[in-house]
Design an enzyme around this catalytic site. Structure first.
Site, PDB file in Angstrom:
ATOM      1  N   ASP A 199      80.020 -58.424 -17.208  1.00  0.00           N
ATOM      2  CA  ASP A 199      80.877 -58.307 -15.673  1.00  0.00           C
ATOM      3  C   ASP A 199      80.294 -56.667 -16.036  1.00  0.00           C
ATOM      4  O   ASP A 199      79.702 -56.254 -16.527  1.00  0.00           O
ATOM      5  CB  ASP A 199      82.250 -58.069 -16.335  1.00  0.00           C
ATOM      6  CG  ASP A 199      82.819 -57.436 -15.575  1.00  0.00           C
ATOM      7  OD1 ASP A 199      83.681 -58.057 -14.336  1.00  0.00           O
ATOM      8  OD2 ASP A 199      83.709 -56.926 -15.825  1.00  0.00           O
ATOM      9  N   SER A 200      80.799 -56.310 -14.319  1.00  0.00           N
ATOM     10  CA  SER A 200      80.714 -54.715 -14.715  1.00  0.00           C
ATOM     11  C   SER A 200      80.898 -54.050 -15.670  1.00  0.00           C
ATOM     12  O   SER A 200      80.549 -53.121 -15.737  1.00  0.00           O
ATOM     13  CB  SER A 200      81.243 -54.196 -13.151  1.00  0.00           C
ATOM     14  OG  SER A 200      82.569 -54.378 -13.218  1.00  0.00           O
TER      15      SER A 200
ATOM     16  N   TYR B 297      81.488 -51.606  -9.766  1.00  0.00           N
ATOM     17  CA  TYR B 297      80.435 -52.159  -9.015  1.00  0.00           C
ATOM     18  C   TYR B 297      80.461 -52.339  -7.986  1.00  0.00           C
ATOM     19  O   TYR B 297      80.339 -52.158  -6.619  1.00  0.00           O
ATOM     20  CB  TYR B 297      80.478 -53.802  -9.750  1.00  0.00           C
ATOM     21  CG  TYR B 297      78.654 -53.660 -10.612  1.00  0.00           C
ATOM     22  CD1 TYR B 297      78.407 -53.014 -11.744  1.00  0.00           C
ATOM     23  CD2 TYR B 297      78.642 -55.531 -11.067  1.00  0.00           C
ATOM     24  CE1 TYR B 297      77.770 -53.240 -12.810  1.00  0.00           C
ATOM     25  CE2 TYR B 297      77.994 -55.188 -12.594  1.00  0.00           C
ATOM     26  CZ  TYR B 297      77.411 -54.012 -13.019  1.00  0.00           C
ATOM     27  OH  TYR B 297      75.638 -55.211 -14.102  1.00  0.00           O
ATOM     28  N   GLY B 298      82.103 -52.352  -7.962  1.00  0.00           N
ATOM     29  CA  GLY B 298      83.153 -52.786  -6.413  1.00  0.00           C
ATOM     30  C   GLY B 298      82.753 -51.957  -5.237  1.00  0.00           C
ATOM     31  O   GLY B 298      83.220 -52.389  -4.480  1.00  0.00           O
TER      32      GLY B 298
ATOM     33  N   CYS C  57      83.084 -60.945 -12.993  1.00  0.00           N
ATOM     34  CA  CYS C  57      83.014 -59.882 -11.995  1.00  0.00           C
ATOM     35  C   CYS C  57      83.156 -60.813 -10.864  1.00  0.00           C
ATOM     36  O   CYS C  57      82.388 -61.291 -10.012  1.00  0.00           O
ATOM     37  CB  CYS C  57      81.467 -58.988 -11.996  1.00  0.00           C
ATOM     38  SG  CYS C  57      81.567 -57.838 -10.987  1.00  0.00           S
ATOM     39  N   ASN C  58      84.122 -60.610 -10.287  1.00  0.00           N
ATOM     40  CA  ASN C  58      84.355 -60.374  -8.820  1.00  0.00           C
ATOM     41  C   ASN C  58      83.065 -60.746  -7.844  1.00  0.00           C
ATOM     42  O   ASN C  58      82.744 -60.967  -7.149  1.00  0.00           O
ATOM     43  CB  ASN C  58      85.577 -60.614  -8.028  1.00  0.00           C
ATOM     44  CG  ASN C  58      86.597 -61.583  -8.596  1.00  0.00           C
ATOM     45  OD1 ASN C  58      86.886 -62.797  -7.809  1.00  0.00           O
ATOM     46  ND2 ASN C  58      87.217 -61.258  -9.671  1.00  0.00           N
ATOM     47  N   THR C  59      82.472 -59.021  -8.067  1.00  0.00           N
ATOM     48  CA  THR C  59      81.536 -58.051  -7.134  1.00  0.00           C
ATOM     49  C   THR C  59      80.494 -58.980  -7.146  1.00  0.00           C
ATOM     50  O   THR C  59      79.406 -59.358  -6.790  1.00  0.00           O
ATOM     51  CB  THR C  59      81.701 -57.240  -7.677  1.00  0.00           C
ATOM     52  OG1 THR C  59      82.821 -56.228  -7.696  1.00  0.00           O
ATOM     53  CG2 THR C  59      80.881 -56.083  -6.964  1.00  0.00           C
TER      54      THR C  59
ATOM     55  N   GLU D 183      92.813 -49.505 -15.874  1.00  0.00           N
ATOM     56  CA  GLU D 183      92.107 -48.789 -16.645  1.00  0.00           C
ATOM     57  C   GLU D 183      93.021 -48.548 -17.606  1.00  0.00           C
ATOM     58  O   GLU D 183      93.018 -47.561 -18.553  1.00  0.00           O
ATOM     59  CB  GLU D 183      90.888 -48.630 -16.437  1.00  0.00           C
ATOM     60  CG  GLU D 183      90.276 -49.536 -15.735  1.00  0.00           C
ATOM     61  CD  GLU D 183      88.765 -49.570 -16.482  1.00  0.00           C
ATOM     62  OE1 GLU D 183      88.263 -48.712 -16.799  1.00  0.00           O
ATOM     63  OE2 GLU D 183      88.087 -50.805 -15.645  1.00  0.00           O
TER      64      GLU D 183
ATOM     65  N   CYS E 209      89.790 -59.694  -8.455  1.00  0.00           N
ATOM     66  CA  CYS E 209      89.522 -59.341  -9.158  1.00  0.00           C
ATOM     67  C   CYS E 209      90.022 -59.358 -10.942  1.00  0.00           C
ATOM     68  O   CYS E 209      90.613 -59.277 -10.751  1.00  0.00           O
ATOM     69  CB  CYS E 209      89.481 -57.414  -8.288  1.00  0.00           C
ATOM     70  SG  CYS E 209      89.505 -56.345  -9.045  1.00  0.00           S
ATOM     71  N   THR E 210      88.503 -58.903 -11.358  1.00  0.00           N
ATOM     72  CA  THR E 210      89.271 -58.938 -12.777  1.00  0.00           C
ATOM     73  C   THR E 210      90.380 -58.131 -13.115  1.00  0.00           C
ATOM     74  O   THR E 210      90.564 -58.679 -14.357  1.00  0.00           O
ATOM     75  CB  THR E 210      87.667 -58.221 -13.934  1.00  0.00           C
ATOM     76  OG1 THR E 210      87.512 -57.084 -12.654  1.00  0.00           O
ATOM     77  CG2 THR E 210      86.679 -59.194 -13.298  1.00  0.00           C
ATOM     78  N   HIS E 211      90.743 -57.581 -12.624  1.00  0.00           N
ATOM     79  CA  HIS E 211      91.677 -56.692 -12.916  1.00  0.00           C
ATOM     80  C   HIS E 211      92.994 -57.047 -13.024  1.00  0.00           C
ATOM     81  O   HIS E 211      93.572 -56.827 -12.935  1.00  0.00           O
ATOM     82  CB  HIS E 211      91.575 -54.922 -12.852  1.00  0.00           C
ATOM     83  CG  HIS E 211      89.936 -54.093 -13.360  1.00  0.00           C
ATOM     84  ND1 HIS E 211      88.851 -54.585 -13.263  1.00  0.00           N
ATOM     85  CD2 HIS E 211      90.025 -52.874 -14.249  1.00  0.00           C
ATOM     86  CE1 HIS E 211      88.340 -53.817 -14.100  1.00  0.00           C
ATOM     87  NE2 HIS E 211      89.005 -52.822 -14.690  1.00  0.00           N
TER      88      HIS E 211
HETATM   89  N1  DGL Z   1      84.571 -56.091 -11.629  1.00  0.00           N
HETATM   90  C1  DGL Z   1      84.661 -55.652 -11.043  1.00  0.00           C
HETATM   91  C2  DGL Z   1      85.137 -57.289 -10.126  1.00  0.00           C
HETATM   92  O1  DGL Z   1      86.089 -58.234 -10.990  1.00  0.00           O
HETATM   93  C3  DGL Z   1      85.454 -55.060 -11.080  1.00  0.00           C
HETATM   94  C4  DGL Z   1      85.726 -53.542 -11.189  1.00  0.00           C
HETATM   95  C5  DGL Z   1      84.519 -52.989 -10.779  1.00  0.00           C
HETATM   96  O2  DGL Z   1      84.113 -52.968  -9.419  1.00  0.00           O
HETATM   97  O3  DGL Z   1      83.292 -53.045 -11.235  1.00  0.00           O
HETATM   98  O4  DGL Z   1      85.178 -56.726  -9.142  1.00  0.00           O
END
Ligand code: DGL
Length: 265
Positions: A11-12, A43-44, A74-76, A153, A185-187
């Site tokens: 993940d990012s 990463y987003g 990571c979704n991104t 976070e 998104c992961t969060h």
């Molecule tokens: N992990 C990223 C996602 O799921 C979210 C955090 C980021 O922007 O890196 O898109």
């Protein structure tokens, strides 16, 4: 491939631990190696080119660790890099988008589906493409929610600021009449309560993390590489100082991350 080899997850940063948590819950026998690219997160907000490069570096690291499967938590990264990774990596690669899309399609009754995610994820159009590939009649409503990541976070998941932010991001989605909302998104699974409160019970929420764990299970079985005995062990790697990852990690994993090793980039 040896069945004892770990499942690699990247993940990012910290957020992918929501995916890891579901993997551990669903597949308790599996060993895992997690890489959080904390030095270069988020990463987003980054360009396609950069997210692609980072994603390949992360996958290469995991492959060097001998993983039998790579999970792009990571979704991104999934939105931008999944297809290229699949073409270039020697082990199966599972992303978080298709599992979420499949679950949404099973849940929706009125064929109006909402998607929320980072700027890069929504801009890529990956969710819309995937939803429409399965069902061209689906209406997709998407929205970026950039403040959700820092809120989570910070540990703010259900206070007045969260309530206001949720309201302002999701009002138009609520009005669009969607009956299903993908948390892309992961969060975002950590904001489920606040989102559900605002959207109402008639809107079903899709947690990509949980759906991805099911998809990993299916892939491991299909490839005959599922570990059949023992209890899995879990190791963590980060690209920045591990202290914050260890501290905040608990919020995402629901249990303590005992230690994490910093790797140089
Ligand atoms: N992990 C990223 C996602 O799921 C979210 C955090 C980021 O922007 O890196 O898109």
């Amino acid at each position: 491939m040896n069945k004892d080899n770990p499942v690699g997850v990247f993940d990012s940063g910290i957020g992918g631990l929501t995916v890891l948590q579901k993997i551990i819950e669903t597949l308790p026998r599996e060993n895992t190696v997690y890489l959080g690219d904390t030095a270069r997160s988020p990463y987003g907000t980054k360009s396609v080119e950069t997210v692609l490069r980072f994603s390949f570096e992360n996958a290469d690291f995991l492959i060097d660790k001998g993983v039998k499967l790579v999970v792009v938590a990571c979704n991104t990264s999934t939105a931008v890099a999944l297809e290229s990774l699949r073409e270039n990596v020697s082990v199966p690669v599972v992303g978080v988008i298709e599992p979420g899309v499949r679950a949404a399609l099973e849940k929706t009754r009125n064929k109006k589906v909402g998607v929320i995610g980072t700027e890069a994820t929504i801009q890529s159009g990956a969710y819309t493409k995937s939803l429409k590939a399965f069902d061209p009649n689906i209406e997709v409503y998407s929205r970026t929610c950039p403040l959700f990541v820092p809120l989570v976070e910070e540990g703010w998941v259900d206070n007045a600021v969260v309530k206001m932010t949720v309201e302002s991001y999701l009002s138009s989605l609520k009005q669009s009449g969607i009956d299903t909302l993908i948390l892309g998104c992961t969060h975002y699974p950590l904001l489920k309560r606040a989102i559900r409160k605002f959207m109402g019970r008639q809107v079903q929420l899709v947690d990509s993390a949980a759906e991805t764990a099911k998809s990993i299970h299916a892939t491991l079985k299909q490839e005959s590489i599922a570990r059949e005995r023992g209890k899995g062990s879990h190791s963590f790697f980060v690209t920045d100082a591990p202290e914050r990852f260890i501290k905040v990690g608990q919020r995402f994993l629901g249990e303590k991350v005992e230690s994490a090793v910093r790797i140089e980039r």
